[in-house]
Write a protein that holds these residues in place. Structure first.
Motif, mmCIF file in Angstrom:
data_model
loop_
_atom_site.group_PDB
_atom_site.id
_atom_site.type_symbol
_atom_site.label_atom_id
_atom_site.label_comp_id
_atom_site.label_asym_id
_atom_site.label_seq_id
_atom_site.Cartn_x
_atom_site.Cartn_y
_atom_site.Cartn_z
ATOM 1 N N ARG A 118 15.277 -9.470 -14.174
ATOM 2 C CA ARG A 118 15.559 -8.121 -14.678
ATOM 3 C C ARG A 118 15.314 -7.105 -13.559
ATOM 4 N NH1 ARG A 118 15.173 -7.872 -20.443
ATOM 5 N NH2 ARG A 118 14.534 -9.870 -21.303
ATOM 6 N N LYS A 124 21.425 -7.715 -13.528
ATOM 7 C CA LYS A 124 20.320 -8.524 -13.016
ATOM 8 C C LYS A 124 20.169 -8.252 -11.525
ATOM 9 C CE LYS A 124 19.615 -10.774 -16.836
ATOM 10 N NZ LYS A 124 18.447 -10.479 -17.624
ATOM 11 N N SER A 165 21.243 -16.589 -21.869
ATOM 12 C CA SER A 165 20.693 -16.648 -23.225
ATOM 13 C C SER A 165 20.425 -15.268 -23.825
ATOM 14 C CB SER A 165 19.387 -17.462 -23.220
ATOM 15 O OG SER A 165 18.434 -16.834 -22.392
ATOM 16 N N GLN A 166 20.452 -14.226 -22.988
ATOM 17 C CA GLN A 166 20.204 -12.873 -23.497
ATOM 18 C C GLN A 166 21.363 -12.467 -24.400
ATOM 19 O OE1 GLN A 166 19.569 -10.078 -20.346
ATOM 20 N NE2 GLN A 166 19.000 -8.425 -21.709
ATOM 21 N N HIS A 210 24.988 -8.634 -18.404
ATOM 22 C CA HIS A 210 23.782 -7.841 -18.227
ATOM 23 C C HIS A 210 23.471 -7.662 -16.744
ATOM 24 C CE1 HIS A 210 23.031 -8.161 -22.510
ATOM 25 N NE2 HIS A 210 23.362 -9.434 -22.404
ATOM 26 N N GLU A 255 10.799 -12.434 -23.235
ATOM 27 C CA GLU A 255 12.018 -12.181 -24.002
ATOM 28 C C GLU A 255 13.195 -12.932 -23.376
ATOM 29 O OE1 GLU A 255 12.186 -10.327 -26.823
ATOM 30 O OE2 GLU A 255 10.010 -10.069 -26.667
ATOM 31 N N PRO A 256 14.232 -13.254 -24.191
ATOM 32 C CA PRO A 256 15.435 -13.852 -23.606
ATOM 33 C C PRO A 256 16.014 -12.920 -22.540
ATOM 34 C CG PRO A 256 15.511 -14.004 -26.001
ATOM 35 C CD PRO A 256 14.329 -13.129 -25.651
ATOM 36 N N GLY A 257 16.505 -13.511 -21.464
ATOM 37 C CA GLY A 257 17.078 -12.708 -20.393
ATOM 38 C C GLY A 257 16.126 -12.438 -19.245
ATOM 39 N N ASP A 258 14.950 -13.072 -19.253
ATOM 40 C CA ASP A 258 13.999 -12.887 -18.148
ATOM 41 C C ASP A 258 14.543 -13.440 -16.841
ATOM 42 O OD1 ASP A 258 12.099 -11.504 -19.547
ATOM 43 O OD2 ASP A 258 10.721 -13.183 -19.773
ATOM 44 N N ARG A 278 25.646 -13.406 -17.596
ATOM 45 C CA ARG A 278 25.180 -13.643 -18.959
ATOM 46 C C ARG A 278 24.607 -15.034 -19.073
ATOM 47 N NH1 ARG A 278 30.883 -13.760 -22.087
ATOM 48 N NH2 ARG A 278 31.608 -15.690 -21.171
#
Length: 119
Positions: A16, A65, A45-46, A63, A92-95, A43
């Motif tokens: 992130r 990153k 798992s977020q 997303h 959280e998902p998306g780390d 993209r």
């Protein structure tokens, strides 16, 4: 070129953007202060989100990153991976993800040094 068999590793991480400062500090503390940073989108798992702009709905499924690349020869890879993971983790998902890749060789342009000495 030298014949250094997997002494050199490249760690590639997707994190992130708001975690970049913490990850840079963690890498410096782990003995791996050199890195390359690229802003990317992707993209995984977020989950996607639905947003509105000028009254129209649209889906955001890519997303923002930050891609980190860090090449190490003398620093233990596990220490570098742990530093990234600990600093980038929100739970959280998306780390993000971390990948470790064998580097066949390295050459320092200025000096001509090769292998781990070039890193």
């Amino acid at each position: 070129m030298s014949d250094s068999e997997s002494e050199i590793k490249m760690i590639v991480a997707y994190i992130r953007p708001d975690k970049l400062s913490e990850v840079k500090q963690g890498l410096a503390e782990a003995g791996a202060p050199s890195l390359t940073v690229t802003n990317v989108s992707g993209r995984g798992s977020q989950p996607s989100t639905t947003e509105q702009w000028r009254g129209e709905e649209y889906v955001v499924d890519l997303h923002q990153k930050v891609k980190l690349e860090c090449v190490v020869a003398d620093t233990p890879v596990d220490d570098v991976v742990d530093a990234i993971r600990e600093a980038a983790n929100t739970g959280e998902p998306g780390d993000g993800k971390v990948f470790v890749i064998d580097v066949e060789d390295a050459v320092q342009i200025r000096t001509g040094k090769t292998g781990p000495e070039a890193v």
